[in-house]
Write an enzyme that holds these catalytic residues in place. Structure first.
Site, PDB file in Angstrom:
ATOM      1  N   ASP A 255      21.585 -35.789 -40.531  1.00 13.45           N
ATOM      2  CA  ASP A 255      21.229 -37.041 -40.313  1.00 13.45           C
ATOM      3  C   ASP A 255      19.607 -37.335 -40.522  1.00 13.45           C
ATOM      4  OD1 ASP A 255      20.998 -39.888 -38.713  1.00 13.45           O
ATOM      5  OD2 ASP A 255      23.069 -39.624 -38.490  1.00 13.45           O
TER       6      ASP A 255
ATOM      7  N   TYR B  24      27.422 -54.624 -48.316  1.00 11.36           N
ATOM      8  CA  TYR B  24      28.045 -53.358 -47.844  1.00 11.36           C
ATOM      9  C   TYR B  24      29.546 -53.081 -48.367  1.00 11.36           C
ATOM     10  CZ  TYR B  24      29.799 -50.773 -43.632  1.00 11.36           C
ATOM     11  OH  TYR B  24      30.434 -50.000 -42.925  1.00 11.36           O
TER      12      TYR B  24
ATOM     13  N   GLU C  87      24.123 -53.417 -33.140  1.00  4.60           N
ATOM     14  CA  GLU C  87      25.573 -53.007 -32.320  1.00  4.60           C
ATOM     15  C   GLU C  87      26.452 -53.830 -32.835  1.00  4.60           C
ATOM     16  OE1 GLU C  87      22.735 -54.202 -31.569  1.00  4.60           O
ATOM     17  OE2 GLU C  87      22.809 -55.979 -30.000  1.00  4.60           O
TER      18      GLU C  87
END
Ligand code: NAD
Length: 330
Positions: free
Chosen positions: A34, A148, A190
Site C-alpha cells: 500500500d 470510477y 468515508e
C-alpha cells in the site's frame, strides 16, 4: 506442500486489512502492499511494503514470488469523493491496475482477483428507489455514472483479455457497499454507513439530536458486512468462475432507514436534517442469483448485526477524537 504465497494490494486499506487477517488465519504467507500503513490496527501480514503502485517498477517488486494476487489498491472513497475527483480517480486507478496486472503476468502469478464495483452498472437502470436488483449482464450497454465506474469496467475487460491471451487465471468481483469496523469514518472519503455512524455517535455524545442527511434520504442501497466480503472473496478466488460476480447483500434500504437502524443501536432519537449533497444513483441493489449458483453461498450477516459492530467501533473512535480535542483543565 509448500505454503501458498499471496499478495494483497491495498493492504493498508479497509477491505485489504481485513483480508490479510482472514488469509493469515488460514495459514497463508501474505504480503501486503500500500502507499500507507493500516490506519487503525497493525497489519498481520508476513511482509508489508510501502509502494506506490502507479509506478511500473514498484508493481514488479510487489508481485515477485507470489502465487496469487488480490488487487484491491485504488484511489477511492464515498459519493462525495467519487463525484468530485473524476480525473484523479481515472488516472491513478488505471495506472495502478494496468501496471499491477502486467507485472503479475510478467512474474508468473497464477491467479489474479480484481475488485470491481457496483458503480459499473448503468445509470439508466438505477433511476428509481424501487429498482430491480442488478444482474451481472446488466452492465451493458455501459453508462456508469462516474469515472470510477468506467475505470472498473475497463479493467474488468483487461482481466478477461489477459486470461484469454496469457496463462493467468483471473477473477472479477463487483462489491456492493461493504462496511464494517476499521474503515475510513471521517475526512471526506468515508461512505454512508460510516458517515452516519459518526454523525449519530456525535449526536449521542453531545446531546444534539440533529443529523445531516444528503438529499431526501429516500435513495436506496444494499449493504454488506466485511466478514461476508472476505469470505466471498476467498471463495471466488478458489472457484473456477472467470466472469464478473456481484458480492453484496440484496436487502434494499433507504438512507433514512439506515440512519434509523443506527440510531436505534445507539439508543437515541435523532432529528434528520436533509441537506444538499451528492447522492449517487437513486436506487441500487444486488441480484445474488449468480453468486448463489457459483459459490453455493451468499452473505449472511444481517444489517443490524453488522451495523452494531460498526457503530460500537466508530463511537469509540469519535470519543477518542473528542477527548484529544478537549483542553485539559488547570
Ligand atoms: P480503501 O480506500 O480503504 O483501500 C484502498 C487502498 O488502496 C488504500 O489503503 C489506499 O492507500 C491504497 N492505494 C491508493 N492508491 C495507491 C497507490 N498508488 N499505490 C498503492 N496503494 C494505493 O478502500 P476499500 O474499501 O478497502 O476498497 C478496496 C477495493 O474494493 C478498491 O479497489 C475499491 O474500489 C473496491 N470497492 C470497494 C467498495 C466498498 O464498499 N468498500 C465498493 C466497491 C468497490
Amino acid at each position: 506442500m509448500t505454503q501458498k504465497r499471496i499478495l494483497v494490494t491495498g493492504g493498508g486499506g479497509f477491505i485489504g486489512h481485513h483480508l490479510i487477517n482472514f488469509l493469515k488465519e488460514r495459514g497463508y504467507w501474505v504480503r501486503g502492499v500500500d502507499i500507507k500503513e493500516p490506519e487503525f490496527a497493525p497489519t498481520q501480514a508476513d511482509e508489508f511494503m510501502l509502494l506506490d503502485l502507479r509506478r511500473w517498477e514498484n508493481c514488479l517488486q510487489a508481485t515477485q514470488n507470489v502465487n496469487e494476487v488480490y488487487a484491491l489498491a485504488a484511489d477511492m472513497g464515498g459519493m462525495g469523493f467519487i463525484s468530485a475527483n473524476h480525473s484523479q480517480i481515472l488516472h491513478n486507478n488505471l495506472l495502478i491496475n494496468l501496471h499491477t496486472l502486467e507485472a503479475a503476468r510478467h512474474n508468473g502469478v497464477k491467479r489474479y482477483l480484481f475488485t470491481s464495483s457496483a458503480c459499473v452498472y448503468p445509470e439508466y437502470r438505477q433511476l428509481e428507489t424501487s429498482v430491480s436488483p442488478l444482474k451481472e449482464e446488466d452492465a451493458y450497454p455501459a453508462q456508469p455514472q462516474d469515472a470510477y465506474g468506467w475505470e472498473k469496467l475497463v479493467v474488468e475487460q483487461l482481466c478477461t483479455h489477459y486470461h484469454n491471451e496469457h496463462p493467468i487465471e483471473t477473477r472479477i468481483v463487483r462489491f456492493h457497499n461493504i462496511f464494517g469496523p476499521l474503515g475510513t469514518w471521517d475526512g471526506g472519503r468515508e461512505k454512508a454507513p460510516a458517515a452516519l455512524c459518526r454523525k449519530i455517535a456525535v449526536a449521542r455524545l453531545t446531546g444534539n439530536p440533529t443529523v445531516d442527511i444528503w438529499g431526501d434520504g429516500e435513495q436506496t442501497r444494499s449493504f454488506c458486512y466485511i466478514d461476508d466480503c472476505t469470505t466471498g472473496l476467498y471463495k471466488l478466488m478458489n472457484s473456477d468462475y472467470r466472469e464478473p460476480l456481484n458480492l453484496g447483500q440484496d436487502r434494499l434500504v433507504t438512507i433514512n432507514q439506515l440512519a434509523d437502524i443506527i440510531a436505534e443501536i445507539a439508543g437515541i432519537s435523532i432529528e434528520k436534517n436533509h441537506v444538499a449533497g451528492p447522492q449517487g444513483v437513486r436506487g441500487r441493489n444486488s441480484d445474488n442469483t449468480r453468486l448463489r449458483e457459483v459459490l453455493g453461498w451468499e452473505p449472511r450477516v444481517s444489517l443490524e448485526e453488522g451495523l452494531a459492530e460498526t457503530y460500537r467501533w466508530i463511537e469509540s473512535q469519535v470519543k477518542m477524537k473528542m477527548a484529544e480535542q478537549t483542553p485539559v483543565a488547570g
